[in-house]
Design a protein around this motif. Structure first.
Motif, short mmCIF file in Angstrom:
data_model
loop_
_atom_site.label_atom_id
_atom_site.label_comp_id
_atom_site.label_asym_id
_atom_site.label_seq_id
_atom_site.Cartn_x
_atom_site.Cartn_y
_atom_site.Cartn_z
N ASP A 36 0.85 -1.19 0.00
CA ASP A 36 0.00 0.00 0.00
C ASP A 36 0.89 1.24 0.00
O ASP A 36 2.11 1.14 0.13
N GLN A 37 0.26 2.41 -0.15
CA GLN A 37 1.07 3.63 -0.33
C GLN A 37 1.85 4.00 0.93
O GLN A 37 2.88 4.68 0.84
N ALA A 79 1.04 -1.56 -4.51
CA ALA A 79 -0.03 -0.78 -3.87
C ALA A 79 -1.10 -0.52 -4.92
O ALA A 79 -0.89 0.28 -5.83
N GLU A 92 -4.17 3.79 -6.18
CA GLU A 92 -2.78 3.79 -5.73
C GLU A 92 -1.88 3.53 -6.95
O GLU A 92 -2.31 2.93 -7.94
N SER A 93 -0.62 3.95 -6.81
CA SER A 93 0.23 4.02 -8.00
C SER A 93 0.71 2.67 -8.51
O SER A 93 1.24 2.59 -9.61
N LEU A 195 2.17 8.46 -5.24
CA LEU A 195 1.54 7.50 -4.31
C LEU A 195 0.15 7.10 -4.80
O LEU A 195 -0.25 5.94 -4.70
N GLU A 196 -0.58 8.09 -5.33
CA GLU A 196 -1.99 7.86 -5.69
C GLU A 196 -2.38 8.91 -6.73
O GLU A 196 -1.91 10.03 -6.68
#
Ligand SMILES: Cc1cc2nc3c(=O)[nH]c(=O)nc-3n(C[C@H](O)[C@H](O)[C@H](O)COP(=O)(O)OP(=O)(O)OC[C@H]3O[C@@H](n4cnc5c(N)ncnc54)[C@H](O)[C@@H]3O)c2cc1C
Length: 312
Positions: A36-37, A79, A92-93, A195-196
């Motif tokens: 996850d981020q 993520a 998320e990226s 991140l997102e």
């Protein structure tokens, strides 16, 4: 290599070939998969604090990893949480574009389906401003002719993003921040971590979205060697406006040329494919050959659009 890196699930000496679409590349000294981020930000901060070189890996579709591999930490981005609110999708990226196409299509939301069959994480798409000359789908349905009107860019769908900046701070930025251009975003020049991302989409009947995907997939299958049969990283050289790198390579009579396990694709000259067991040295040898021959025969200088990662 000893390290002050303290990360959960940290692995050592991990071959990178399986994590790239080329299926080529030596080991990373250190390797971690983030889910996850928060884990992504923590891994980057840890590498920076320990002064360990790091590389953030998405789907590994725009890079060639050298045979000696990477001296430092490779962070594989898994993520991939994604949600839809109204006409916006936030992901998320490490989410793949394929995953987001499915998600948005299930809501009857259009925008990402143009990028069908392109291997990419959200982060990689932001890095390179993912693009495709999408097919005119209704025309294809009516005539079977595959024509495209203009190149679409992922930037057109980006609203904004959460990033980790050089100081380790998390910031919310808008689309303009990325200074998107052809094969370019600010990520090329600053060590920022996406991140997102939030994308804007538009409502469309599911059947029309499906038709667009079929049309684009048909174009891709007819013109380009496909994964997983032909491992590659897509186009190797940057396009030259109005000329086309593939056409120049074709003119230099290099289509089908082989070196070791690598080959300049007979189907699409800007692709160098791994026929099985190719090394990075084979691919780099073909890149040099293409640059030399194209320059000698046409006068044009070709530059690579892929990242070459690792020890040379
Ligand atoms: C068969 C094939 C067809 C292709 N067709 C196309 C096409 O039609 N159009 C097109 O534009 N491209 C195409 N490509 C190239 C590739 O798919 C894109 O460049 C894609 O966006 C790469 O994403 P990735 O996740 O694999 O990035 P990676 O190769 O994993 O990484 C590329 C770069 O992005 C950086 N990066 C990744 N995630 C982040 C993040 N979260 N924050 C900051 N930096 C990050 C990496 O560090 C690296 O420098 C093709 C590739 C293949 C193999």
């Amino acid at each position: 290599m000893t390290t002050a890196l303290h990360l959960p699930r940290l692995q050592r000496n991990v071959p990178l070939a399986p994590y790239t679409t080329y299926q080529i590349g030596g080991p990373a000294d250190f390797f971690v998969e983030v889910r996850d981020q928060h884990e992504l930000a923590a891994a980057v901060r840890a590498a920076r604090a320990a002064k360990v070189p790091y590389f953030l890996l998405g789907t590994g579709a725009n890079i060639l990893v050298t045979d000696k591999g990477f001296r430092g930490l490779v962070i594989r981005n898994r993520a991939d949480h994604a949600t839809v609110h109204g006409h916006q999708l936030t992901a998320e990226s490490g989410a793949t574009i394929a995953q987001l196409i499915d998600l948005s299509a299930s809501y009857g939301l259009s925008g990402l389906e143009h990028y069908v069959l392109i291997p990419s994480s959200v982060g990689g798409a932001m890095w390179q401003n993912l693009h495709f000359a999408s097919v005119d789908a209704p025309h294809w349905q009516a005539t079977q002719e595959l024509r495209s009107e203009r190149t679409l860019y992922i930037a057109e769908n980006v609203v904004g993003a959460r990033i980790l900046d050089e100081q380790g701070k998390i910031r919310t930025v808008d689309r303009d921040f990325f200074a998107f251009d052809y094969d370019y975003s600010i990520l090329h020049d600053r060590p920022l971590i996406v991140l997102e991302v939030t994308f804007k989409l538009s409502p469309k009947p599911k059947a029309a979205i499906e038709l667009q995907m079929q049309a684009n997939a048909t174009w891709r299958r007819s013109k380009q060697p496909q994964l997983p049969e032909f491992p590659s990283c897509g186009s190797v050289f940057k396009k030259i406006e109005g000329v086309g790198a593939g056409r120049l390579i074709d003119q230099a009579e290099l289509k089908g040329h082989r070196l070791g396990g690598a080959q300049i694709s007979p189907k699409h000259a800007n692709y160098i494919v791994n026929l099985g067991g190719a090394t990075a040295a084979d691919v780099l040898g073909l890149i040099e050959l293409v640059q030399r021959e194209v320059k000698a025969r046409t006068g044009y200088e070709l530059h690579t659009e892929i990242g070459i990662i690792g020890e040379r």
